[in-house]
Design a protein around this motif. Structure first.
Motif, PDB file in Angstrom:
ATOM      1  N   ASN A 126       0.832  -1.163   0.018  1.00 18.24           N
ATOM      2  CA  ASN A 126       0.139   0.115   0.030  1.00 18.24           C
ATOM      3  C   ASN A 126       0.827   1.283   0.102  1.00 18.24           C
ATOM      4  N   GLN A 128       2.407   4.750  -0.680  1.00 14.21           N
ATOM      5  CA  GLN A 128       1.884   5.952  -1.619  1.00 14.21           C
ATOM      6  C   GLN A 128       3.318   6.569  -1.968  1.00 14.21           C
ATOM      7  N   HIS A 147       2.284  -2.394  -8.390  1.00 10.58           N
ATOM      8  CA  HIS A 147       1.166  -2.689  -7.575  1.00 10.58           C
ATOM      9  C   HIS A 147       1.103  -2.011  -6.219  1.00 10.58           C
ATOM     10  N   ARG A 149       0.590   2.334  -4.414  1.00 13.83           N
ATOM     11  CA  ARG A 149      -0.252   3.377  -4.887  1.00 13.83           C
ATOM     12  C   ARG A 149       0.637   4.602  -4.908  1.00 13.83           C
ATOM     13  N   HIS A 151       2.439   7.534  -6.182  1.00 15.37           N
ATOM     14  CA  HIS A 151       2.115   8.743  -7.005  1.00 15.37           C
ATOM     15  C   HIS A 151       3.389   9.581  -7.589  1.00 15.37           C
ATOM     16  N   ASN A 198       0.710   1.458 -10.669  1.00 15.09           N
ATOM     17  CA  ASN A 198       0.673   2.357  -9.494  1.00 15.09           C
ATOM     18  C   ASN A 198       0.090   3.725  -9.958  1.00 15.09           C
ATOM     19  N   GLN A 199       0.052   4.985  -9.269  1.00 14.59           N
ATOM     20  CA  GLN A 199      -0.654   5.920  -9.718  1.00 14.59           C
ATOM     21  C   GLN A 199      -0.047   7.224 -10.188  1.00 14.59           C
ATOM     22  N   ARG A 201       1.300   9.957 -12.353  1.00 10.72           N
ATOM     23  CA  ARG A 201       0.784  10.826 -13.462  1.00 10.72           C
ATOM     24  C   ARG A 201       1.760  11.074 -14.603  1.00 10.72           C
ATOM     25  N   ASN A 219      -0.145   2.713 -15.289  1.00 12.48           N
ATOM     26  CA  ASN A 219      -0.279   3.850 -14.488  1.00 12.48           C
ATOM     27  C   ASN A 219      -1.226   5.024 -15.075  1.00 12.48           C
ATOM     28  N   PRO A 220      -1.692   5.879 -14.496  1.00 10.15           N
ATOM     29  CA  PRO A 220      -2.668   6.913 -15.137  1.00 10.15           C
ATOM     30  C   PRO A 220      -1.932   8.071 -15.793  1.00 10.15           C
TER      31      PRO A 220
END
Ligand code: NAG
Ligand code: NAG
Length: 351
Positions: A126, A128, A147, A149, A151, A198-199, A201, A219-220
């Motif tokens: 988990n 970040q 996998h 979070r 960012h 992951n997150q 950007r 990823n986004p």
């Protein structure tokens, strides 16, 4: 199967059963410890300890001296505190598996004692982000952070820049310039980094890291900027697959990647076209994967951008490959022109 090969097979199955299992000192009753001997007269040994699935308390779990590989996956770990990876056996670790836990935080000194650690798996947790300096001084070559979070990932996780004591003070021209250097901050030696799922950007700045493999799958990221991969000339395999938001790759994005052999851009459904300028610099690229992406055709002069390419997958799994152009002969008798072209499969797009 000949009688001899059958015998070899039987021996291969039975031999490990016949040899007495090496007793491993200090093995926790709920871990599995294994010593592998190798080399002439078995003079080298490697201890692997598997404590996966064990619910761990806050303190370190005792492991044998000289442990090289430790598996602490699926152990319900939530926070990695400083004391957790300390004690005899930990200083010799080369590989550590912490995947499939609930790790949301890593205290800055948690890995500090693992000064031989090369492989670290923190996937499926988990996290970040990571505290700056978490990996400083570790000889890490292979890190899996997929996998989580995350960012943002900053290079100072691996090496602290501009931190430490000044070692060189230049007072010429009365201009005081301190060159700040941290003797522990060796440049990272990372060769494989998995950041899939992951997150992120944007593509993290990893300039100067001698990476050979990088994954940013899932990823986004919506835009790959023109300078995204600057300084990553050692990269051999780059995976940017399954990015639902990716619609633009800016020209020159890959221009520093002169050793890249595999580029996976598959499953990016919103990536609709690929301008030739995007491919400039990829002089070693052999495989380009655009399957399940929105890209259905290739630039006409693709071979001038990708001189080493062998295989391209396009949208709808159309396979394109390189071949010598047929039926063209030079005026001089017998010397076929060596001009080559890219041909696509039955449903392929003429190029
Ligand atoms: C394609 O990408 C989507 C979105 O990231 C992901 O959920 C899916 O598993 C991917 N499919 C394949 C075949 O990789
Ligand atoms: C291309 O990408 C697709 C989808 O991610 C994958 O299933 C396939 O194995 C890849 N093909 C090659 C040649 O790498």
């Amino acid at each position: 199967m000949s009688a001899m090969s059958a015998l070899v097979r039987v021996c291969a199955v039975l031999l490990p059963l016949l040899l007495p299992a090496a007793a491993v000192k200090n093995c926790h009753p709920r871990c599995r410890c294994e010593v592998e001997n190798f080399g002439l007269f078995n003079s080298f040994s490697l201890t692997k300890v598997d404590c996966s699935g064990l619910r761990l308390g806050p303190g370190p779990i005792p492991i044998p001296l000289d442990t090289a590989y430790l598996d602490l996956s699926s152990s319900s770990i939530q926070t990695l505190v400083d004391s957790m990876l300390t004690g005899p056996g930990y200083t010799t670790l080369v590989g550590l598996d912490l995947s499939h836990n609930f790790i949301a935080g890593v205290s800055r000194g948690a890995f500090a004692g693992l000064r031989y650690l090369e492989t670290l798996d923190l996937s499926h947790n988990n996290l970040q982000g990571l505290t700056s300096g978490s990996f400083v001084g570790l000889p890490l070559t292979d890190v899996d952070l997929s996998h989580n979070r995350i960012h943002e990932l900053r290079l100072d996780v691996f090496a602290i820049r501009g931190h430490g004591r000044p070692i060189n003070v230049d007072i010429s021209n009365n201009l005081l310039t301190a060159v700040i250097w941290n003797p522990q901050a060796r440049p990272p030696n990372l060769q494989s980094l998995n950041l899939a799922g992951n997150q992120l950007r944007t593509v993290p700045q990893l300039q100067g890291v001698p990476l050979r493999y990088l994954s940013l799958d899932g990823n986004p990221i919506s835009v790959v900027k023109g300078n995204a991969f600057v300084g990553l000339s050692t990269l051999v395999h780059l995976s940017i697959s399954g990015l639902p938001d990716l619609h633009t790759i800016e020209p020159q994005s890959f221009s520093d990647l002169r050793n890249l052999q595999v580029l996976d851009l598959s499953n990016n459904t919103n990536l609709r076209s690929l301008a030739p300028e995007i491919l400039s610099g990829l002089e070693s690229l052999q495989e380009l994967n655009l399957s399940r992406s929105g890209v259905a055709s290739l630039p006409v002069d693709i071979l001038s951008y990708l001189p080493s390419v062998r295989s391209v997958m396009l949208k709808d799994n159309v396979h394109c490959w390189r071949r010598r152009r047929q039926g063209q002969f030079h005026r001089q008798i017998g010397t076929a022109s060596s001009r080559e072209e890219i041909t696509c499969g039955a449903m392929g797009v003429a190029v």
